[in-house]
Design an enzyme around this catalytic site. Sequence first.
Site, short mmCIF file in Angstrom:
data_model
loop_
_atom_site.label_atom_id
_atom_site.label_comp_id
_atom_site.label_asym_id
_atom_site.label_seq_id
_atom_site.Cartn_x
_atom_site.Cartn_y
_atom_site.Cartn_z
CG HIS A 1 29.21 54.65 -78.91
ND1 HIS A 1 28.49 54.29 -80.30
CD2 HIS A 1 29.06 53.75 -78.23
CE1 HIS A 1 28.25 53.12 -80.14
NE2 HIS A 1 28.05 52.73 -78.65
CE LYS B 1 29.32 49.82 -81.59
NZ LYS B 1 29.68 49.29 -80.04
CB SER C 1 25.58 53.03 -77.01
OG SER C 1 25.08 51.94 -75.83
#
Length: 394
Positions: free
Chosen positions: A213, A244, A185
């Site tokens: 991610h 996300k 990250s």
Amino acid sequence: MAEHLDPLDELRAGLGELDTAGLRRRRRVVTTPCRPGTRLADRAEPVLAFCSNDYLGLAADPAIAEAVRRGSLRWGTGAGASHLVSGHYAAHEALEQRLAAFTGMDDALYFSTGYMANIGVMPALVGRGDAIFADKVNHASLVDGALLSRAEFIRYPHCDVAALESRLAASRAPRKLIVTDGVFSMDGDIAPLRELLALAEAHQAWLLVDDAHGFGVLGPQGRGCLAHFGLASPRLIYMGTLGKAAGVSGAFVAGQRDVIDWLLNKARSYIFTTGAPPMLAEGLLTALELIEQGDDRRAHLNALIARFRAGLRLRRWQLLPSDTPIQPLVIGDNHETLAVSRALDAEGLWVPAIRPPTVPKGSARLRIVLSAAHSNEQVDQLVDTLQRLESAQP
Ligand SMILES: *Cc1c(COP(=O)(O)O)cnc(C)c1O
């Protein structure tokens, strides 16, 4: 003397120390939906934001919002109970089946957040006397999950497969769990998953991959980092987050059917919490459609990443190697990094400064995050401004 400290005075002194060190955190109040052109309560002019993890620009997508609205009319707002009591609805069930099919796994379990998934899954798999092998720069939730499990916590240098191998070989623990971010990250690089999986198989260990991610971004149709490498194995446990790229909220863990059944019996952060609102599961079903059909968004995002990297010509600051939307620009010195972040803010660009202990000492950086919602012109504006600030700094 410690025993006479007023507890409130102690907190106030602690806040003062954070102030002095320039480490006191404050939140900024956003007055628009999540998007590049952001308005903030504390400033008149809008800012161009490069800090959200809304990689595909779905956080304010009208089709998802409409699915949640319809979901609220069908299901109301609350689940009313935990999943194992009476809070597991057909919308949750459909979402889990969709997630399992999408990731090519047997089964999936939907958690309220990624943080809760990690602190639930790790203690369900290993305990006292067992061992967890963790990349040194893994996300904080994986560190907390390891501590909660009470297993021995063995960290290996970032992406150092040889170091991991020797630690595994030296361990006598009956149960072993290797755990890694899929995309890191703060660095934006991708874990060497093929090599990690080979080690997991050789050492009879689990490999838990946190793809917060990568899900929605990497791999064919955005199926994530395992699909990116074409990996499948009974040793693999995949965790993806849904706040996300998916633009809503929550997380899921996917794997073998018996693994998922074990987790739903043992993961305390799944068992002892109220089910997430079923309307969110309805929104997520629509988000998954958009992710699956999102090749145009991913192509635009990848073009922006290439444009950003090709455009930036720096002399002192260092752009880390990264093919993902996370583009860390290492400035090094804490004060200079903060000054650059403030200078960007003055120019109407919102890019947060990340300092130790979040990143190693001497590697303070700007964490630049690109999204399919950005335009070419917005990325050019960032490149030009960074270039100008670098030549203006001492
Ligand atoms: C954001 C993040 C999480 C936590 O997920 P939430 O759903 O936001 O709680 C876990 N792991 C990584 C690597 C993350 O970046």
